[in-house]
Each structure stands twice: as C-alpha cells, then as structure tokens.
Design an enzyme around this catalytic site. Structure first.
Site, PDB file in Angstrom:
ATOM      1  N   THR A   1      92.211  48.797  33.744  1.00 61.19           N
ATOM      2  CA  THR A   1      92.006  47.685  32.816  1.00 61.19           C
ATOM      3  C   THR A   1      91.181  46.609  33.524  1.00 61.19           C
ATOM      4  O   THR A   1      91.307  46.451  34.735  1.00 61.19           O
ATOM      5  CB  THR A   1      93.384  47.100  32.422  1.00 61.19           C
ATOM      6  OG1 THR A   1      94.089  48.094  31.697  1.00 61.19           O
ATOM      7  CG2 THR A   1      93.264  45.830  31.596  1.00 61.19           C
TER       8      THR A   1
ATOM      9  N   VAL B   1      99.546  50.458  21.005  1.00 59.65           N
ATOM     10  CA  VAL B   1      98.917  49.217  21.424  1.00 59.65           C
ATOM     11  C   VAL B   1      99.655  48.704  22.654  1.00 59.65           C
ATOM     12  O   VAL B   1     100.884  48.632  22.655  1.00 59.65           O
ATOM     13  CB  VAL B   1      98.964  48.160  20.299  1.00 59.65           C
ATOM     14  CG1 VAL B   1      98.342  46.850  20.766  1.00 59.65           C
ATOM     15  CG2 VAL B   1      98.242  48.679  19.059  1.00 59.65           C
TER      16      VAL B   1
END
Lengths: 321, 321
Positions: free
Chosen positions: A190, A219
């Site tokens: 990320t 999510v």
C-alpha cells in the site's frame, strides 16, 4: 521514469525565476513530507537490484513531493502527485501493481483528506480507474459525497473523464505468480503520503490494491477516513499500511489525532501508543506529520518502505528499522 | 405485523418456564436497549394515523428487543433482530422502505459491531439483500474481512444463502413519489439499535437506504464503523442518523467513545459535545448506551424517532423533543 523526469523538467522550465534547487526550497517556506510504500516483511537478503529499485522509486517520489512543496504549491497537490507516481510504478501494490483478487481481477481503493476543513474523498473497489487517488480527489472537490464504491465509482470516473483502463491493465506477472501460488505478499505495498505545506495545511492520502486473493467486494482501511487516512490542521495527518481490518477496528488514523487532541500527546507518543500498544506486532505501520512539521514513521513489522523530506534539508529513504 | 406477533408468540411458546413477562424480565438480569428510526423533520402537524403508525412500529421493535434481552439472550441478537424488524417495515428508510437513487434503483448499507472484541461486519451498496443487517453480521462472524461493497457484497449474500430479492422489492410508492418530485426526505429514516445485555456486552447496529436521489455508488456513514456505528464494552455503543458525510468527517460514533475513554466524559457529556458542538444544527442525532446501562438519545434536528427500554421497567418511545 522518463515521464517523471520530464514532468519535473517541465515544472522547472515553467519556473521563470533563475534560481537553483536551494533557492526554490526557500521560496516554498517551511514544509515536511513523508511517504510510504507499505509495511511488511522484506527480507534483508533481497538482491541489491531489488533493494535499489525500491530505494530509487522512493527517492523519485519524495523528490517529486519536495519539489511541489518547495515551489509553494499545496500539500494536497503534493500528496496527489506522489501517490499518482506510486500508482504508475508497478513495484507497489497500488494502481499498476495492484494485487489479484481471489477471482483473478483487481479492485482498487484510495482516499485523500484535507486538514483545513476535514473535507475528504474516497473510492473503493474501482476496476478501471488508472489513478484512484485522483478520482478520490475529484470526489472531494466535485461531489457532495465522500465515498463511492464499486460500479458507481467507476462510472463516476467516466463522468469526470479521468483516465480509464481495462482491468487487465493492472495485470503484472509478479502479482500473477503470487496469486497463482496463493502467496501472501511479502510486503503489503500500500502507498501513502502526508505533507504539511508552508500555509500550515496538512493533507494525507492512501492508495492500495488490497490483499492478494481478497474476496471480491472486500474493502480495507485505505479508502476509509479514520481508519487508513486522516488529516486535521489542528493535530496531524496520517496514512496507514497493514492489516486493514485491524486498522478499521482500532480507528488507527483518527486515533493518533485523537490522542493529540484529547490527551495532549505529542505526535511521536500518539503514534507509538497506537502502533506498539493498540495494534498487535506485525500488523503494520503509519506515517504522519503534525502541525509543527514534526513527523513519525512508526511500524511494528520488519520493514516499511518510507521516506521523509523537509525544508530544513532532510531527505531520507529507508526500508528496514 | 402478523409475522412479528407470530414470532413473539413462537418465542414465548418455546420458553418452557411458566412465567409471565415480569419474571422473564428478571431472568435476563440487567439490560438497556435504545432504538432509532431516523432523525429529521417530522412536522408536528402530521395526521394522528401517521403519528400512531410510527409510534406503534417503534413500540413493536422495542418490545422485540426487550424480549430478547429479558430472556438472557445477547445484545448482538437483540440489535440484529430489531433492525431486521425495521428493515421489513416499509415506514423506515432501510430494507423494504429504502429510498431511490438518482437512477431509480436502491442501494442499501448496514453495519453491526460487537463491543466484546471490536469485531464488526458491514455491507455497502447491496441491491438484492432483503436484510442487510443480517449479511453484515455474517461478514463479522464468517469472513476474515469487515466490509464488503457492491456486487461482491451481493454475491456474498448468495454464498451465505441469505434471503435474496429483486431490486424492485424495495420499490415503495411513497418513496417513488419523493424521488419523482425530487423531494428531500422529510425524515432520513435510517434505523439503528444499541443494547447492553446482562453479560455486560454492548452491541450496536445501523441500516439505511441512504439519501433520496443519491448518486449510485455513494456510501454514507451507516456501513462505516467509527462514523455511523461503534461499540466497545469499555466505553459505550453508538448508532447515528443524519447527514452521513458529516458523520464520516467528524468520526461521530467513535468520537463519543473516545471522549469517554480519553477525557473521562460521561456518556451524556460526550453525546452532547459531539451532537451540539461538533456537528452543525440540523444534521442528525445518535442513540447510545454505556457500560453502566446509561443511555443517550441526542439529536439536533426537530425530531428523532426513538425508544428506550431497560430492566428497571422503563419503556418509552417518542418522536419530538
């Protein structure tokens, strides 16, 4: 890489004052910028080539952000452009390098937040948006809402005429192998950026492809303000990386701000409290900048790809502790 | 309505002890439950029939939750069952009564949280799930993730064999008229429930159809832990209703817990600080229960459909201040 160099060149060409980098730095006044490319477990025995590839990408990203801030542009612009760079670099699990879901597709998440007024925009589960961070910014700037997910978010991208790509654009051989072999990514990958500009405005953003083999529709924390991203000019800005579910449950990004606001902790104390006492070991890390320009790069994993630069001349990138 | 009466009858029939409601209440020990059916602007001049319809639904929902807790079942069960009742009642903007999006469809959001261990489950933008709150609970109990959105969330519902309906199932004439006339809903109608059971466990849940005419893919605060829903046995449980974007930006649900945890505020002080000082007037309200069984029903709108019951015999439902 060439595109980035060209971009920086163009920025310099359009700057009509005949000064060098040092005087540009002064013209932007005070600023601090921190970046991350994911917390996880990069073996210290990786080849020199791989190590240098990571470090070089971090340096280019940091230089890009520093340049924007040193020209007196906003922290929001720096955050968006740095994250776009990461999204276009297949080394990272965001944009082009996004991991595969359990069914062999890609679903991307991103969020951005403006510490001036807590305005924010985010997208979750987009499949065709080349740069999710820029769509997140459009959600913030151009819609009455803050978060769009799924097909509605992809459609919004078309409406705003951002660059649309086939889902296969995100296919990368290395990620495909990880997925086929059901490998957990050795590093989450990320990406995030937090900055404070000369005007005292803090911005934060995060972008990710999520977890290798994640269930479609899942999510994580990256598109969720309070969990993966937060910015408030009165306290700090934060971007997180790690096991998203734990970051959501523990309100990680907002909590670092809350400890400063409610308990008068310093940024460092807040970050250490959350990363070392609230989160379990091995779960991730955060980057943060406070309203004084102090920064924290705090993680409980073996490694976190990270960097920091400021107007005092600091410019550092690193991988391990 | 008949289904609910039958359901309660079945609960009573399957309770083999020959006791009346009062002894059932004692057997469940101490508990508190609060419910809401949305904060907004219900005119005090609505007809007696409409007013009674709201109050009756609130009473049935509250009685159902009280019954579950009084039998010694968990707060999680009470929260899920009360919200299922609201979802099946077309008076509320959740499940059957969900509003229309800008393109004439329905997209539903729900979340649930367990204060024992901060575990949580949520779904955003589902189109075919009759009871989103029950799918949210399955996300919490049966998956490694906490939030699913869009088609992936609908597919998960099929996988778990929850009741699937056509999107048209959610069409209600009253909502259709609101949409056609581009009326803002006079009351938001989001529903929520928070309870503490005899074991000291706090649970909270929220379910909604969102905003009339919302852009497809828009996600509000209801499926977002920290914004619309929160529960922590060490502090309190919260469910919010109002302008979702403001609830996200201000981390409303978690913030009420954070003020108790970090500043030793009482539940009432925390709720008032957030609802009256942080949120702008007219933006919504919250219901909450703390670890001592104290409760708050706090709103800055004209009305909030709400109710509270506890093991001391309190049983109240109301609409206006």
């Amino acid at each position: 890489m060439m595109k980035i160099i060209s971009f920086i060149t163009i920025l310099i060409l359009f700057d009509f004052y005949p000064h060098n980098i040092d005087t540009i730095a002064q013209s932007g006044g005070r600023y601090t910028i921190v970046i991350h490319g994911g917390a996880g477990y990069i073996s210290p025995e990786i080849s020199k080539e791989v190590k240098n590839a990571y470090l070089n990408s971090l340096k280019v990203a940091l230089k890009l952000g520093k340049q924007i801030l040193s020209e007196g542009r906003t922290s929001l612009d720096a955050v968006e452009q740095v994250i776009r760079f990461f999204e276009n670099d297949s080394l990272f699990n965001a944009g082009k390098g996004a991991v595969f879901t359990s069914i062999g597709t890609h679903e991307l998440d991103a969020s951005i937040m403006n510490g001036i007024d807590l305005s924010t925009g985010a997208v979750a589960g987009v499949k065709t948006i080349k740069n999710p961070i820029s769509l997140a910014r459009l959600v913030m700037d151009q819609t009455p809402h803050v978060l769009f997910s799924g097909q509605g978010a992809d459609n919004l991208g078309k409406k705003f005429e951002v660059e649309i790509v086939e889902n296969h654009y995100f296919d990368i051989h290395r990620r495909y192998q990880q997925w086929k072999l059901k490998q957990q990514e050795d590093i989450k990958g990320t990406v995030g950026c937090v900055a404070i500009d000369n005007y005292g405005n803090i911005a934060a953003g995060t972008s990710t492809g999520g977890l290798t083999g994640k269930w479609p529709g899942r999510v994580g924390d990256s598109p969720l303000i309070n969990a993966g991203t937060y910015a408030d000019n009165n306290t700090c800005g934060v971007s997180g990386t790690g096991q998203g579910e734990l970051f959501i449950r523990n309100t990680v990004a907002y909590n670092i701000s809350a400890l400063m606001k409610y308990k008068n902790y310093s940024l460092r104390e807040s970050a250490q409290e959350i990363v070392f006492k609230v989160l379990p070991e091995g779960s991730g890390g955060i980057i943060a900048v406070d309203k004084e320009g102090n920064y924290a790069l705090t993680f409980n994993t073996e490694s976190m790809l990270r960097g920091v630069a400021n107007s005092d001349g600091k410019f550092e990138v690193s991988i391990w502790k």
